[in-house]
Design an enzyme around this catalytic site. Structure first.
Site, PDB file in Angstrom:
ATOM      1  N   HIS A  48      -6.910  -1.897  -5.362  1.00  0.00           N
ATOM      2  CA  HIS A  48      -7.099  -1.763  -3.926  1.00  0.00           C
ATOM      3  C   HIS A  48      -7.118  -0.304  -3.514  1.00  0.00           C
ATOM      4  O   HIS A  48      -6.383   0.527  -4.058  1.00  0.00           O
ATOM      5  CB  HIS A  48      -5.979  -2.491  -3.175  1.00  0.00           C
ATOM      6  CG  HIS A  48      -6.375  -2.928  -1.804  1.00  0.00           C
ATOM      7  ND1 HIS A  48      -6.966  -4.137  -1.552  1.00  0.00           N
ATOM      8  CD2 HIS A  48      -6.290  -2.299  -0.606  1.00  0.00           C
ATOM      9  CE1 HIS A  48      -7.219  -4.246  -0.268  1.00  0.00           C
ATOM     10  NE2 HIS A  48      -6.836  -3.136   0.335  1.00  0.00           N
ATOM     11  N   GLN A  49      -7.964   0.003  -2.545  1.00  0.00           N
ATOM     12  CA  GLN A  49      -7.975   1.325  -1.919  1.00  0.00           C
ATOM     13  C   GLN A  49      -8.479   1.158  -0.495  1.00  0.00           C
ATOM     14  O   GLN A  49      -9.251   0.267  -0.190  1.00  0.00           O
ATOM     15  CB  GLN A  49      -8.849   2.300  -2.707  1.00  0.00           C
ATOM     16  CG  GLN A  49     -10.353   2.064  -2.584  1.00  0.00           C
ATOM     17  CD  GLN A  49     -10.962   2.583  -1.288  1.00  0.00           C
ATOM     18  OE1 GLN A  49     -10.540   3.594  -0.743  1.00  0.00           O
ATOM     19  NE2 GLN A  49     -11.968   1.869  -0.775  1.00  0.00           N
ATOM     20  N   ASP A  50      -8.031   2.042   0.362  1.00  0.00           N
ATOM     21  CA  ASP A  50      -8.590   2.216   1.699  1.00  0.00           C
ATOM     22  C   ASP A  50      -8.520   3.705   1.998  1.00  0.00           C
ATOM     23  O   ASP A  50      -7.465   4.341   1.834  1.00  0.00           O
ATOM     24  CB  ASP A  50      -7.775   1.463   2.758  1.00  0.00           C
ATOM     25  CG  ASP A  50      -7.730  -0.035   2.524  1.00  0.00           C
ATOM     26  OD1 ASP A  50      -8.741  -0.703   2.775  1.00  0.00           O
ATOM     27  OD2 ASP A  50      -6.660  -0.518   2.100  1.00  0.00           O
TER      28      ASP A  50
ATOM     29  N   GLU B 210     -11.515 -11.353   1.641  1.00  0.00           N
ATOM     30  CA  GLU B 210     -10.831 -10.842   2.836  1.00  0.00           C
ATOM     31  C   GLU B 210     -11.532 -11.323   4.085  1.00  0.00           C
ATOM     32  O   GLU B 210     -12.769 -11.360   4.147  1.00  0.00           O
ATOM     33  CB  GLU B 210     -10.799  -9.304   2.874  1.00  0.00           C
ATOM     34  CG  GLU B 210      -9.697  -8.645   2.112  1.00  0.00           C
ATOM     35  CD  GLU B 210      -9.561  -7.160   2.477  1.00  0.00           C
ATOM     36  OE1 GLU B 210      -9.759  -6.825   3.672  1.00  0.00           O
ATOM     37  OE2 GLU B 210      -9.274  -6.371   1.574  1.00  0.00           O
TER      38      GLU B 210
ATOM     39  N   TRP C 111      -6.584 -12.034   4.806  1.00  0.00           N
ATOM     40  CA  TRP C 111      -5.766 -10.838   4.958  1.00  0.00           C
ATOM     41  C   TRP C 111      -4.872 -11.050   6.170  1.00  0.00           C
ATOM     42  O   TRP C 111      -5.364 -11.144   7.281  1.00  0.00           O
ATOM     43  CB  TRP C 111      -6.652  -9.600   5.157  1.00  0.00           C
ATOM     44  CG  TRP C 111      -5.835  -8.360   5.051  1.00  0.00           C
ATOM     45  CD1 TRP C 111      -5.127  -7.758   6.054  1.00  0.00           C
ATOM     46  CD2 TRP C 111      -5.589  -7.611   3.853  1.00  0.00           C
ATOM     47  NE1 TRP C 111      -4.456  -6.666   5.556  1.00  0.00           N
ATOM     48  CE2 TRP C 111      -4.730  -6.555   4.208  1.00  0.00           C
ATOM     49  CE3 TRP C 111      -6.009  -7.733   2.529  1.00  0.00           C
ATOM     50  CZ2 TRP C 111      -4.288  -5.619   3.286  1.00  0.00           C
ATOM     51  CZ3 TRP C 111      -5.583  -6.811   1.623  1.00  0.00           C
ATOM     52  CH2 TRP C 111      -4.728  -5.760   1.982  1.00  0.00           C
TER      53      TRP C 111
ATOM     54  N   ASN D  35     -11.678  -2.198  -4.215  1.00  0.00           N
ATOM     55  CA  ASN D  35     -11.737  -2.769  -2.875  1.00  0.00           C
ATOM     56  C   ASN D  35     -12.610  -1.906  -1.969  1.00  0.00           C
ATOM     57  O   ASN D  35     -12.442  -0.682  -1.906  1.00  0.00           O
ATOM     58  CB  ASN D  35     -10.326  -2.844  -2.279  1.00  0.00           C
ATOM     59  CG  ASN D  35     -10.334  -3.333  -0.835  1.00  0.00           C
ATOM     60  OD1 ASN D  35     -10.629  -4.498  -0.571  1.00  0.00           O
ATOM     61  ND2 ASN D  35     -10.020  -2.445   0.103  1.00  0.00           N
ATOM     62  N   GLU D  36     -13.540  -2.516  -1.292  1.00  0.00           N
ATOM     63  CA  GLU D  36     -14.336  -1.911  -0.234  1.00  0.00           C
ATOM     64  C   GLU D  36     -14.836  -0.507  -0.566  1.00  0.00           C
ATOM     65  O   GLU D  36     -14.474   0.488   0.074  1.00  0.00           O
ATOM     66  CB  GLU D  36     -13.541  -1.909   1.075  1.00  0.00           C
ATOM     67  CG  GLU D  36     -13.242  -3.318   1.573  1.00  0.00           C
ATOM     68  CD  GLU D  36     -12.519  -3.367   2.903  1.00  0.00           C
ATOM     69  OE1 GLU D  36     -12.515  -4.431   3.530  1.00  0.00           O
ATOM     70  OE2 GLU D  36     -11.943  -2.334   3.317  1.00  0.00           O
TER      71      GLU D  36
ATOM     72  N   LYS E 293       0.794  -1.225   0.000  1.00  0.00           N
ATOM     73  CA  LYS E 293       0.000   0.000   0.000  1.00  0.00           C
ATOM     74  C   LYS E 293       0.833   1.284   0.000  1.00  0.00           C
ATOM     75  O   LYS E 293       0.269   2.375  -0.116  1.00  0.00           O
ATOM     76  CB  LYS E 293      -0.928   0.010   1.217  1.00  0.00           C
ATOM     77  CG  LYS E 293      -1.936  -1.140   1.242  1.00  0.00           C
ATOM     78  CD  LYS E 293      -2.816  -1.062   2.476  1.00  0.00           C
ATOM     79  CE  LYS E 293      -3.813  -2.205   2.523  1.00  0.00           C
ATOM     80  NZ  LYS E 293      -4.676  -2.135   3.726  1.00  0.00           N
TER      81      LYS E 293
END
Length: 499
Positions: A137-139, A341, A368, A219-220, A65
């Site tokens: 992917h991201q958060d 996940e 995860w 992601n999410e 990340k």
């Protein structure tokens, strides 16, 4: 400030704890022929390999990340030794982070050197027969909000950005982070076109890659300012139908312009992970190769661990609710289903509970996480608890009890349709029952082998196999137990026990 955000987060929780039930049954769905190369294809709710066998996946997340958003070729990162380790321990899938910020660090411009860095890992895994899921992917959207995923140019500065300093996951509930996501869902400045173009470049690069299992679009996804309406048990039809799904359709169109065959995986809005229902598919999402990717985290544990507190005993029913909701949504979409996940801690009771539930629900999984990699956005909060290792650069630092839960017997490929399977950690008994009719109705070939991973970790003195309706064709005590159905058999049962 954190306590105020915690009160907002608690509001999302209260509706989830009120109802934890529901069930549905599998739907055979449509039928698809096997791929011409070793890739996976959706067939109903199942995944099939190039031989037509149903494939079940046990794997790991591998998402770097931090800039440059790809693991280095070092012991701390990812090397051939890591790919070897995964193969030797029976893991047949990796969800590999490919970040939009890496693919398109400047507006409208794809960075081919970043794709090269990702390709190094893809090739290492594919050469060992490990399926690769490419995950945008991201958060928390961007580093501005203490997260990652979207490039700086896609993040418009706001006067209240300093409020988003509560860490993960609490920053999601701050207005600045929600505003960033609202700009995406509302397609401000044509951001969705750039997102589509980035996916088009990725699909063009790997469309013909062996052991590719497809593309996970985001992601999410956080519903932005809609989140209070999305937090009740019934979720938010407006956001998923009118905001999220149109963005998916745009990205899928870009992918299909260069790759007509590989699976495209969609995720529900993030609160699904904690027991909220999804509305994806209520409006048609037309594509023959869809996958439904979902996560399963117990919200009370996630919030309490963010404050370093103990867990609550409220998780089993919530986690099963997620599996039930996932089945209902994948049926409605006409999609394969995969748990991509769970875990993100050293809570062995929780991990064991989820992998057992996955077996009962006949769902493959990716935990995860493989390594810690300095993850800035995890419920483990810098402790390293999410990783399978105490040290990223030392295979000898693997956490034995955690590995024992993850490296478990399971059917990797079934020449037919699995009807029931599971592993009892108490007795060491593994069982599998499958029909000999392949998805789509055709009979399995006479020599088509079912393959079951049987780890020496659990059978150090070898194992005993009992088969009804078939016979073993592999060597005694082989790590990959191979079974062929007897002529005329319509069902095969396999049991593995310690001697």
């Amino acid at each position: 400030m954190q306590l105020g955000i915690a009160r907002l987060a608690a509001a999302a929780l209260c509706g989830l704890l009120a109802a934890c039930g529901g069930s549905s049954t599998p739907d055979a769905g449509g039928s698809a022929g096997p791929s011409a190369v070793p890739q996976l294809r959706r067939d109903g709710a199942m995944l099939r390999d190039q031989l037509g066998r149903v494939v079940l996946l046990h794997g790991m997340n591998a998402v770097w990340k931090l800039k440059p958003y790809a693991p280095p070729d070092t012991a701390e990162g990812f090397t051939a030794a890591d790919a070897d380790w995964l193969q030797q321990h029976g893991f047949n899938a990796v969800r590999l982070g490919v970040l939009f910020a890496g693919v398109m660090p400047q507006p409208h411009m794809v960075d081919s050197s970043y794709l090269d860095r990702i390709d190094r890992i893809v090739k290492l895994l594919a050469a060992r027969g490990i399926y690769v899921l490419l995950d945008f992917h991201q958060d928390l959207f961007n580093e501005r909000f203490q997260g990652e995923g979207f490039p700086d140019w896609a993040t418009a500065p706001g006067r209240f950005d300093t409020l988003a300093h509560a860490g993960f996951p609490l920053n999601y509930f701050t207005p600045p982070a929600s505003r960033a996501f609202d700009r995406l869902w509302d397609d401000i400045d044509g951001l969705q076109d750039d997102y589509r173009d980035a996916w088009t470049a990725v699909a063009a690069r790997w469309a013909d890659q062996d052991h590719l299992m497809g593309y996970e679009l985001i992601n999410e996804p956080w519903p932005g300012g809609n989140w209070p309406l999305c937090s009740g048990p019934q979720g938010c039809a407006h956001f998923e139908n009118d905001k999220l799904q149109p963005m998916y359709q745009r990205a899928i169109a870009g992918i299909r312009s260069v790759d007509s065959d590989n699976i495209v995986w969609v995720e529900p809005q993030i609160l699904f992970d904690f027991g909220v229902a999804s509305h994806l598919g209520e409006k048609p999402l037309e594509d023959a190769q869809l996958g439904f990717s979902f996560h399963n985290y117990c919200l009370p544990e996630t919030l309490l661990q963010a404050f370093g507190l103990k867990k609550l005993p409220a998780c089993r029913a919530l986690e099963q609710r997620v599996f039930s909701n996932a089945r209902a949504t994948s049926e409605r979409l006409g999609a394969a289903s995969l748990l991509t996940e769970f875990g993100a801690s050293d809570d062995l009771l929780d991990i064991g509970r989820v992998v057992d539930q996955a077996d009962r629900n006949q769902v493959g999984w990716m935990t995860w996480s493989y390594k810690n990699w300095g993850d800035p956005t995890t419920q483990a909060q810098g402790s390293g608890a999410q990783s399978l290792f105490a040290r990223d650069d030392d295979f000898g630092s693997v956490k034995p009890a955690k590995l024992a839960l993850m490296e478990r017997p399971y059917p990797q490929a079934v020449a037919g349709v699995p009807l029931d399977y599971g592993y009892d950690t108490g007795t060491g008994r593994f069982h599998l029952t499958f029909s000999t009719t392949l998805p789509g109705g055709q009979a399995a070939g006479a020599n088509l082998r079912s393959e079951i991973y049987v780890p020496k970790l659990h059978y150090p003195n070898g194992y005993v196999v009992t088969v009804q309706g078939g016979h073993v064709v592999s060597d005694a005590n082989a790590a990959l137990l191979q079974v062929v159905a007897d002529a005329g058999a319509t069902q095969v049962t396999v049991e593995v026990t310690a001697p």
